[in-house]
Design a protein around this motif. Structure first.
Motif, mmCIF file in Angstrom:
data_model
loop_
_atom_site.group_PDB
_atom_site.id
_atom_site.type_symbol
_atom_site.label_atom_id
_atom_site.label_comp_id
_atom_site.label_asym_id
_atom_site.label_seq_id
_atom_site.Cartn_x
_atom_site.Cartn_y
_atom_site.Cartn_z
ATOM 1 N N LEU A 100 0.895 -1.185 -0.031
ATOM 2 C CA LEU A 100 0.033 -0.114 0.093
ATOM 3 C C LEU A 100 0.940 1.282 -0.108
ATOM 4 N N LEU A 101 2.212 1.172 0.819
ATOM 5 C CA LEU A 101 2.856 2.486 0.718
ATOM 6 C C LEU A 101 3.473 2.516 -0.651
ATOM 7 N N LYS A 102 3.818 1.437 -1.164
ATOM 8 C CA LYS A 102 4.611 1.616 -2.674
ATOM 9 C C LYS A 102 3.729 2.130 -3.649
ATOM 10 N N SER A 103 2.424 1.638 -3.395
ATOM 11 C CA SER A 103 1.228 2.276 -4.291
ATOM 12 C C SER A 103 1.145 3.783 -4.388
ATOM 13 N N VAL A 104 1.690 4.484 -3.299
ATOM 14 C CA VAL A 104 1.648 6.041 -3.336
ATOM 15 C C VAL A 104 3.033 6.394 -3.512
ATOM 16 N N GLY A 105 3.725 5.849 -3.810
ATOM 17 C CA GLY A 105 5.174 6.216 -4.105
ATOM 18 C C GLY A 105 6.180 6.168 -2.846
ATOM 19 N N LEU A 106 5.850 5.425 -1.682
ATOM 20 C CA LEU A 106 6.461 5.536 -0.401
ATOM 21 C C LEU A 106 7.258 4.274 -0.104
ATOM 22 N N ASP A 107 8.498 4.153 0.253
ATOM 23 C CA ASP A 107 9.251 3.131 0.695
ATOM 24 C C ASP A 107 8.846 2.920 2.233
ATOM 25 N N ARG A 108 9.002 4.152 3.041
ATOM 26 C CA ARG A 108 8.775 4.234 4.382
ATOM 27 C C ARG A 108 7.938 5.651 4.633
ATOM 28 N N VAL A 109 7.431 5.706 5.892
ATOM 29 C CA VAL A 109 6.825 6.739 6.320
ATOM 30 C C VAL A 109 7.040 6.761 7.870
ATOM 31 N N SER A 110 6.778 8.088 8.160
ATOM 32 C CA SER A 110 6.834 8.352 9.690
ATOM 33 C C SER A 110 6.142 9.437 10.215
ATOM 34 N N PHE A 111 5.548 9.328 11.484
ATOM 35 C CA PHE A 111 4.953 10.234 12.139
ATOM 36 C C PHE A 111 5.176 10.468 13.485
ATOM 37 N N ASP A 112 4.701 11.595 14.246
ATOM 38 C CA ASP A 112 4.533 11.528 15.710
ATOM 39 C C ASP A 112 3.253 10.848 16.263
ATOM 40 N N LEU A 113 3.285 10.161 17.382
ATOM 41 C CA LEU A 113 2.141 9.715 17.999
ATOM 42 C C LEU A 113 2.301 9.980 19.573
ATOM 43 N N MET A 114 1.089 10.710 19.811
ATOM 44 C CA MET A 114 0.982 10.750 21.286
ATOM 45 C C MET A 114 0.747 9.785 22.166
ATOM 46 N N VAL A 115 1.451 9.388 23.022
ATOM 47 C CA VAL A 115 1.108 8.377 24.019
ATOM 48 C C VAL A 115 0.849 9.038 25.417
ATOM 49 N N PRO A 116 -0.068 8.604 26.118
ATOM 50 C CA PRO A 116 -0.052 9.054 27.445
ATOM 51 C C PRO A 116 0.992 8.800 28.457
ATOM 52 N N THR A 117 1.096 9.383 29.571
ATOM 53 C CA THR A 117 2.185 8.966 30.452
ATOM 54 C C THR A 117 1.387 7.985 31.513
ATOM 55 N N VAL A 118 0.922 6.869 30.898
ATOM 56 C CA VAL A 118 0.489 5.913 31.824
ATOM 57 C C VAL A 118 1.195 4.477 31.362
ATOM 58 N N PRO A 119 1.767 3.808 32.540
ATOM 59 C CA PRO A 119 2.484 2.645 31.667
ATOM 60 C C PRO A 119 1.909 1.698 30.970
ATOM 61 N N GLU A 120 0.649 1.562 31.069
ATOM 62 C CA GLU A 120 -0.245 0.637 30.102
ATOM 63 C C GLU A 120 -0.027 1.177 28.807
ATOM 64 N N TRP A 121 -0.390 2.277 28.593
ATOM 65 C CA TRP A 121 -0.270 3.131 27.366
ATOM 66 C C TRP A 121 0.915 3.091 26.680
ATOM 67 N N GLN A 122 1.963 3.150 27.452
ATOM 68 C CA GLN A 122 3.443 3.267 27.144
ATOM 69 C C GLN A 122 3.819 1.997 26.400
ATOM 70 N N ARG A 123 3.279 0.956 27.147
ATOM 71 C CA ARG A 123 3.845 -0.354 26.796
ATOM 72 C C ARG A 123 3.124 -0.739 25.270
ATOM 73 N N MET A 124 1.861 -0.135 25.348
ATOM 74 C CA MET A 124 1.047 -0.486 24.044
ATOM 75 C C MET A 124 1.706 0.399 23.043
ATOM 76 N N GLY A 125 2.046 1.559 23.255
ATOM 77 C CA GLY A 125 2.993 2.391 22.297
ATOM 78 C C GLY A 125 4.132 1.559 21.668
ATOM 79 N N GLU A 126 4.988 1.346 22.687
ATOM 80 C CA GLU A 126 6.000 0.584 22.458
ATOM 81 C C GLU A 126 5.935 -0.772 21.362
ATOM 82 N N ALA A 127 4.894 -1.517 21.748
ATOM 83 C CA ALA A 127 4.630 -2.704 20.978
ATOM 84 C C ALA A 127 4.066 -2.399 19.473
ATOM 85 N N ILE A 128 3.177 -1.366 19.449
ATOM 86 C CA ILE A 128 2.918 -0.741 18.192
ATOM 87 C C ILE A 128 4.156 -0.189 17.227
#
Length: 521
Positions: free
Chosen positions: A355-383
């Motif tokens: 799907l990325l290559k279909s719009v001319g992209l090899d990789r893409v990057s962005f900022d993701l806001m993650v709450p300062t709560v351990p559960e959310w931080q663990r999930m953010g790192e996994a994702i």
């Protein structure tokens, strides 16, 4: 206890490395029924008196029901504000400040109000107060759009209110059990103006006493509450404790007698503790990544779809929640009548790259806001780890939850926000607020003509089977075809309390109501 938590932290980090670095699909079961490890059954008659000290993970965003931006607010609004309609554990409507209602036709709702109810400032609750409140909900500046189909509100007599709708809307009744139906004192609003949020006045079982931001909220019993004999408690104090281990230790040491949102690893510990009672129930709350579809890179549908396929939801459940949960492919869990059993989101990083290559992209990057709560931080790192394999680089920006929500939903400065859709009593509220083009929580306004047409049809139907079919297609468009948001996982929510705390019952909405608990001492 500290050593135990360190051990679990080590295990979590190890497992996250596995799910972040491997693309293998696991075959763990998707089904996990909610459990009640220990039933919190009352013994004898409820007793008057006592104080509830309640540990909560997130501070309130605003005490004015129409100005808040967080679904976590409700637990701290319920004590102050009674609603026109209530709901039971299965999200079925029940009488509230409106003791009954009727629908003479599909565009008219008539509410019959309770008599003898007063606001905390001593002013009368009546039809004029309801008219003031509902018109205020729909006024400019309100963050609440649940009753936007109400065209006019008429005070027929002192205790009868007539709502005329622009078009049929099956969600209105249960919407009145949410922010739209939280009755504020018109006198207090007019007197205090913008300062009302600092001095909230409702008609609920408790009066607001004091708020220390990110510290605690104090409530005192409403001695003139309309329900005879209620509330039982003298006071409620909500302690804001973002770190769960702080809440856990406070419960064990006696500083708290109730805390909400017990993580699954602590459930494993506490269910063996005879001095703690747990209550767990699956909920409509879904862990979710919100995408602003007007900001790069999510202004391209193909990038959004690539991100959708990059996430191994079952691996997250297995690693972070000990298998207790269900992958989210839509806005509704399996136990809810609006769920579409045919809708699935596969984990396919190869498809993400295509799907990325279909719009001319090899990789893409962005900022993701993650709450300062351990559960959310663990999930953010996994994702983050999973997405990297699919050609997506995530820059995690940790931030206090209310601040992050304000930057994302109000100021619209962040492209992606990892938090949750906390759910609403009626599924139409969810599609209106979360999935429609004009919904407050759809910051980019992503939509299609077909989706908007289906949302309008669902609002106009009172047939549950018809509505469920329409919601299924709406979710298919939103999650698969447009990938306007990234649903992750549904998990049960658990409350932990001392054995002397009685009367708690969880609901499918997953937002705790503590006003009518009592202390058996």
């Amino acid at each position: 206890m500290r050593k135990f938590n360190k051990f679990f932290s080590f295990i979590f980090l190890a497992v996250l490395l596995v799910i972040a670095g491997c693309s293998q699909k696991n075959s763990a079961s998707n089904t996990q029924s909610s459990t009640n490890p220990q039933k919190n059954q009352g013994s004898g008659e409820p007793k008057q008196g006592g104080d509830l000290v309640f540990g909560y993970d997130t501070d309130i965003s605003n005490f004015d029901p129409i100005l808040g931006n967080s679904g976590n607010d409700h637990a701290m609004l319920y004590p102050i504000y009674d609603t026109l309609v209530n709901y039971n554990s299965n999200l079925e409507p029940e009488p509230g400040l409106a003791e009954s209602w009727e629908t003479p036709d599909d565009k008219t709702i008539v509410l019959h109000l309770r008599k003898g109810v007063t606001f905390h400032d001593g002013t009368e609750f009546n039809a004029e107060a309801v008219k003031f409140n509902l018109e205020r909900v729909n006024a400019e500046g309100s963050n609440v759009s649940d009753i936007k189909n109400v065209e006019s509100v008429e005070a027929v007599d002192p205790y009868t209110v007539k709502l005329t709708l622009k078009q049929p809307d099956s969600s209105i009744i249960l919407a009145l059990s949410d922010r739209s139906g939280m009755m504020v004192s018109p006198t207090a609003v007019q007197k205090l103006g913008k300062d009302f949020a600092q001095n909230p006045v409702g008609a609920g079982p408790f009066k607001f006493v004091k708020w220390i931001p990110n510290g605690e909220i104090q409530y005192a019993k409403n001695e003139k509450y309309w329900q005879k004999g209620l509330p039982y408690l003298n006071t409620i104090t909500a302690k804001i404790m973002p770190d769960e281990n702080t809440r856990l230790n406070a419960l064990k040491s006696g500083q708290l007698n109730f805390y909400w949102n017990v993580s699954i690893n602590n459930v494993q510990v506490l269910e063996k503790d005879p001095n703690v009672v747990l209550d767990s129930k699956m909920r409509v709350f879904v862990h979710n990544i919100y995408l602003n579809t007007k900001l790069a890179p999510f202004d391209k549908k193909e990038v959004r779809q690539a991100f959708q396929y990059a996430i191994d939801r079952q691996a997250i459940i297995k690693a972070l929640y000990f298998g207790k949960g269900e992958p989210a492919s839509q806005a509704f869990p399996k136990d809810y009548w609006a769920y579409n059993p045919d809708l699935k989101l596969e984990y396919n990083p190869k498809k993400s790259k295509e799907l990325l290559k279909s719009v001319g992209l090899d990789r893409v990057s962005f900022d993701l806001m993650v709450p300062t709560v351990p559960e959310w931080q663990r999930m953010g790192e996994a994702i983050k780890g999973q997405a990297k394999e699919a050609g997506i680089d995530i820059n995690i920006q940790t931030m206090e939850m209310n601040k992050g929500n304000a930057l994302y939903f109000n100021e619209k400065q962040i492209p992606a926000n990892l938090t949750a859709w906390t759910g609403r009593p009626d599924p139409q509220q969810t599609v209106n607020l979360f999935l429609s083009g004009s919904g407050f929580y759809n910051t980019g306004g992503a939509t299609t003509p077909e989706k908007e047409e289906l949302i309008a049809k669902a609002a106009g139907s009172y047939d549950i089977k018809v509505r469920a079919q329409l919601y299924g297609r709406i979710n298919e468009i939103a999650m698969v075809e447009e990938a306007m948001t990234i649903p992750l996982v549904f998990t049960p929510v658990t409350g932990a309390m001392k054995p002397e705390v009685k009367g708690f019952e969880g609901t499918l909405l997953g937002k705790p109501k503590v006003s009518f608990l009592w202390i058996d001492k």
